[in-house]
Design a protein around this motif. Structure first.
Motif, mmCIF file in Angstrom:
data_model
loop_
_atom_site.group_PDB
_atom_site.id
_atom_site.type_symbol
_atom_site.label_atom_id
_atom_site.label_comp_id
_atom_site.label_asym_id
_atom_site.label_seq_id
_atom_site.Cartn_x
_atom_site.Cartn_y
_atom_site.Cartn_z
ATOM 1 N N ILE A 181 32.544 42.049 42.878
ATOM 2 C CA ILE A 181 33.429 40.883 42.477
ATOM 3 C C ILE A 181 34.625 41.164 42.128
ATOM 4 O O ILE A 181 35.024 42.030 40.903
ATOM 5 C CB ILE A 181 32.768 40.136 41.246
ATOM 6 N N LYS A 182 35.663 40.623 42.496
ATOM 7 C CA LYS A 182 37.232 41.061 42.403
ATOM 8 C C LYS A 182 37.513 39.765 41.764
ATOM 9 O O LYS A 182 37.785 38.596 42.497
ATOM 10 C CB LYS A 182 37.814 41.277 43.575
ATOM 11 N N GLN A 183 38.211 39.929 40.646
ATOM 12 C CA GLN A 183 39.077 38.939 40.004
ATOM 13 C C GLN A 183 40.615 39.237 39.756
ATOM 14 O O GLN A 183 41.078 40.230 39.310
ATOM 15 C CB GLN A 183 38.337 38.623 38.544
ATOM 16 N N ALA A 184 41.408 38.291 40.255
ATOM 17 C CA ALA A 184 42.761 38.456 39.897
ATOM 18 C C ALA A 184 43.236 38.280 38.569
ATOM 19 O O ALA A 184 42.530 37.296 37.829
ATOM 20 C CB ALA A 184 43.558 37.248 40.826
ATOM 21 N N PRO A 210 54.046 37.754 34.505
ATOM 22 C CA PRO A 210 53.063 36.919 34.980
ATOM 23 C C PRO A 210 52.706 37.115 36.327
ATOM 24 O O PRO A 210 53.770 37.058 37.292
ATOM 25 C CB PRO A 210 53.359 35.527 34.296
ATOM 26 N N LEU A 211 51.513 36.817 36.970
ATOM 27 C CA LEU A 211 51.589 36.584 38.493
ATOM 28 C C LEU A 211 50.675 35.411 38.758
ATOM 29 O O LEU A 211 49.691 35.238 38.030
ATOM 30 C CB LEU A 211 50.678 38.168 38.960
ATOM 31 N N THR A 212 50.889 34.857 39.885
ATOM 32 C CA THR A 212 50.132 33.731 40.424
ATOM 33 C C THR A 212 48.627 34.118 40.518
ATOM 34 O O THR A 212 48.216 35.060 41.298
ATOM 35 C CB THR A 212 50.497 32.983 41.670
ATOM 36 N N LEU A 213 47.599 33.142 40.483
ATOM 37 C CA LEU A 213 46.401 33.391 40.553
ATOM 38 C C LEU A 213 45.870 32.985 42.090
ATOM 39 O O LEU A 213 44.854 33.327 42.428
ATOM 40 C CB LEU A 213 45.426 32.695 39.639
ATOM 41 N N LYS A 214 46.919 32.455 42.752
ATOM 42 C CA LYS A 214 46.576 31.863 44.047
ATOM 43 C C LYS A 214 46.425 33.023 45.078
ATOM 44 O O LYS A 214 45.743 32.663 46.163
ATOM 45 C CB LYS A 214 47.946 31.071 44.769
ATOM 46 N N ARG A 215 46.728 34.305 44.632
ATOM 47 C CA ARG A 215 46.626 35.403 45.688
ATOM 48 C C ARG A 215 45.187 35.644 45.725
ATOM 49 O O ARG A 215 44.990 36.421 46.971
ATOM 50 C CB ARG A 215 47.394 36.640 45.016
ATOM 51 N N ALA A 216 44.426 35.284 44.874
ATOM 52 C CA ALA A 216 42.854 35.591 44.915
ATOM 53 C C ALA A 216 42.442 34.726 46.315
ATOM 54 O O ALA A 216 41.553 35.061 47.292
ATOM 55 C CB ALA A 216 41.958 35.227 43.965
ATOM 56 N N THR A 217 42.628 33.459 46.460
ATOM 57 C CA THR A 217 42.373 32.578 47.611
ATOM 58 C C THR A 217 43.130 33.263 49.005
ATOM 59 O O THR A 217 42.544 33.144 50.067
ATOM 60 C CB THR A 217 42.917 31.278 47.458
ATOM 61 N N ILE A 218 44.263 33.457 48.788
ATOM 62 C CA ILE A 218 45.158 34.210 49.959
ATOM 63 C C ILE A 218 44.373 35.190 50.417
ATOM 64 O O ILE A 218 44.035 35.596 51.547
ATOM 65 C CB ILE A 218 46.615 34.506 49.849
ATOM 66 N N GLU A 219 43.921 36.347 49.533
ATOM 67 C CA GLU A 219 43.148 37.530 49.736
ATOM 68 C C GLU A 219 41.856 37.038 50.800
ATOM 69 O O GLU A 219 41.729 37.624 51.800
ATOM 70 C CB GLU A 219 42.939 38.448 48.614
ATOM 71 N N ALA A 233 39.539 32.573 40.422
ATOM 72 C CA ALA A 233 40.485 33.452 41.185
ATOM 73 C C ALA A 233 39.653 34.810 41.412
ATOM 74 O O ALA A 233 40.089 35.999 41.070
ATOM 75 C CB ALA A 233 41.668 34.009 40.241
ATOM 76 N N LEU A 234 38.508 34.386 41.923
ATOM 77 C CA LEU A 234 37.758 35.649 42.448
ATOM 78 C C LEU A 234 37.156 35.586 43.801
ATOM 79 O O LEU A 234 37.010 34.412 44.246
ATOM 80 C CB LEU A 234 36.728 35.960 41.499
ATOM 81 N N THR A 235 36.740 36.806 44.032
ATOM 82 C CA THR A 235 36.177 36.771 45.485
ATOM 83 C C THR A 235 35.002 37.764 45.507
ATOM 84 O O THR A 235 35.132 38.709 44.762
ATOM 85 C CB THR A 235 37.289 37.463 46.698
ATOM 86 N N VAL A 236 34.124 37.323 46.082
ATOM 87 C CA VAL A 236 32.714 38.140 45.975
ATOM 88 C C VAL A 236 32.523 38.700 47.350
ATOM 89 O O VAL A 236 32.706 37.987 48.420
ATOM 90 C CB VAL A 236 31.278 37.392 45.637
ATOM 91 N N MET A 237 32.286 39.969 47.692
ATOM 92 C CA MET A 237 32.556 40.598 48.869
ATOM 93 C C MET A 237 31.361 41.791 49.025
ATOM 94 O O MET A 237 30.648 42.043 48.014
ATOM 95 C CB MET A 237 34.034 41.009 49.337
ATOM 96 N N GLU A 238 31.417 42.277 50.226
ATOM 97 C CA GLU A 238 30.471 43.275 50.625
ATOM 98 C C GLU A 238 30.775 44.534 49.579
ATOM 99 O O GLU A 238 32.046 45.127 49.380
ATOM 100 C CB GLU A 238 30.577 43.634 52.138
ATOM 101 N N ASP A 239 29.731 45.329 49.176
ATOM 102 C CA ASP A 239 29.896 46.739 48.346
ATOM 103 C C ASP A 239 30.212 47.724 49.373
ATOM 104 O O ASP A 239 29.352 47.936 50.403
ATOM 105 C CB ASP A 239 28.788 46.837 47.838
#
Length: 396
Positions: free
Chosen positions: A60-63, A75-84, A110-116
């Protein structure tokens, strides 16, 4: 898989990451889950959630809404999680074996769940230890050719290409690259970071008009050449590897830019590694440098012939013109990256982990000289073999 709707952003903890993982159709009901925060980057939290009995896991990766290296003042945009996540999925259409599988996303968190990928090693760490990774350059050459060609005007209807360019508009993170790679190292800006022993070399860069002119041209290309969907931050720390596998991660800087940028960043990080090695171990990395370009150009040419839709595709000399531009761009971008990674805000462990000051400074001077030469001579170098020869010459 889908995640539970969340009304507002909240940073995850080990406990809340486990709770979130239980909402996914991934682990058996009642599984004993453990969480480990494994992120070492500046922009994100990264949790590895595992079933203590089976060993099965996910990431689980969270921006973060700010850069950890600076703090909440940046400060940074949280939209980058969706872009990633979207970039991983898009690139995964063309190279499914070379990127992690995305299981789920949540824009609010702002999170992505992905392969370990914990069975693999970050390529930078392994290379520093002297690992060879025999498939690394072949795999990355293929990754670059397929992801960049297939998202370009050479393969896409212009309506689809422009739709994707709008979807992957990423101004906040592009601004970071614009500043840290193309601007700050060439001026006396407070973001720069270097040892006092490099002061003379750094001031020479700041006062080198021809070098700064070429850097300005490369920056203009980065700003205006929306050629393909880039990874945007393709260095050896953004790649997991073993002797048999390669996986590209961390595509939050993805945007539509010049094809040569991804190629150049990867080559630059190999060059930095090659400078620190000697003998046969250096030859291994130099081979990776040469093979990356050769595999890229071969795959790109094959895609051009077999899947290209450009009306001028078969016009004599056009493919060669395109590849020459990509090559020259890549060499110039590599030079900017080498300088940035030596005296800019974000360094590389390949160099900074060298404890002996005299040796570290000597190698950093070599990297700076190589970076300058690549920028200034990028239109004179006829081949990747000539680039390798230049790297070897600067290391003598």
């Amino acid at each position: 898989m889908t995640t539970t709707a969340v009304n507002s952003y909240k940073a995850l903890t080990d406990d809340s990451a486990i709770a979130l993982a239980r909402t996914l159709d991934f682990f058996p009901e009642g599984a004993k889950l453990e969480s480990q925060e494994i992120g070492d980057g500046n922009l994100n939290y990264v949790f590895r959630i595992t079933d203590s009995e089976s060993g099965k896991g996910l990431i689980i990766k969270q921006a973060l809404p700010y850069a950890k290296v600076v703090g909440e003042s940046w400060p940074l945009t949280l939209k980058r999680a969706t872009i990633e996540a979207n970039a991983l999925r898009k690139h995964g259409e063309f190279v499914p074996g070379l990127v992690p599988v995305v299981y789920a996303t949540d824009a609010n968190l702002a999170l992505t769940v992905m392969e370990d990928l914990s069975h693999l090693t970050i390529a930078r760490e392994g290379l520093i230890r002297g690992e060879a990774y025999p498939n690394l350059s072949k795999d990355i050459g293929e990754y670059l050719a397929k992801t960049l060609f297939q998202t370009s005007d050479f393969a896409l209807h212009p309506f689809e290409k422009k739709r994707l360019a709008a979807e992957f508009s990423n101004p906040e993170l592009c601004k970071i690259t614009e500043d840290l790679v193309f601007t700050d190292p060439f001026f006396d800006f407070e973001t720069n970071d270097f040892e006092p022993e490099l002061r003379a070399e750094v001031e020479a860069i700041w006062n080198n008009g021809p070098l700064k002119l070429e850097a300005a041209k490369l920056k203009k290309s980065f700003l205006t050449d929306a050629e393909a969907l880039l990874h945007g931050d393709l260095h050896t720390g953004s790649i997991f590897a073993s002797d048999t596998e390669t996986k590209v991660i961390d595509s939050e800087f993805a945007f539509y830019g010049p094809i040569g940028f991804d190629v150049g960043l990867f080559l630059a990080n190999l060059i930095a590694q090659a400078v620190t090695r000697e003998g046969e171990k250096r030859e291994v990395v130099l081979h990776h440098i040469e093979q990356t370009w050769n595999v890229f150009s071969s795959n790109f040419s094959e895609l051009w012939e077999q899947q290209g839709i450009e009306a001028f595709k078969d016009t004599a000399g056009y493919k060669e013109f395109v590849l020459e531009k990509i090559f020259q761009d890549a060499i110039g971008f590599a030079g900017c990256e080498l300088i940035r990674r030596t005296i800019g805000l974000a360094h590389v462990k390949d160099l900074d982990s060298i404890e002996e000051l005299e040796r570290r400074i000597a190698l950093k001077k070599q990297v700076l000289q190589t970076g300058e030469a690549l920028i200034l001579k990028r239109k004179e170098l006829p081949s990747i073999a000539a680039v390798v020869a230049l790297v070897e010459e600067q290391s003598r």
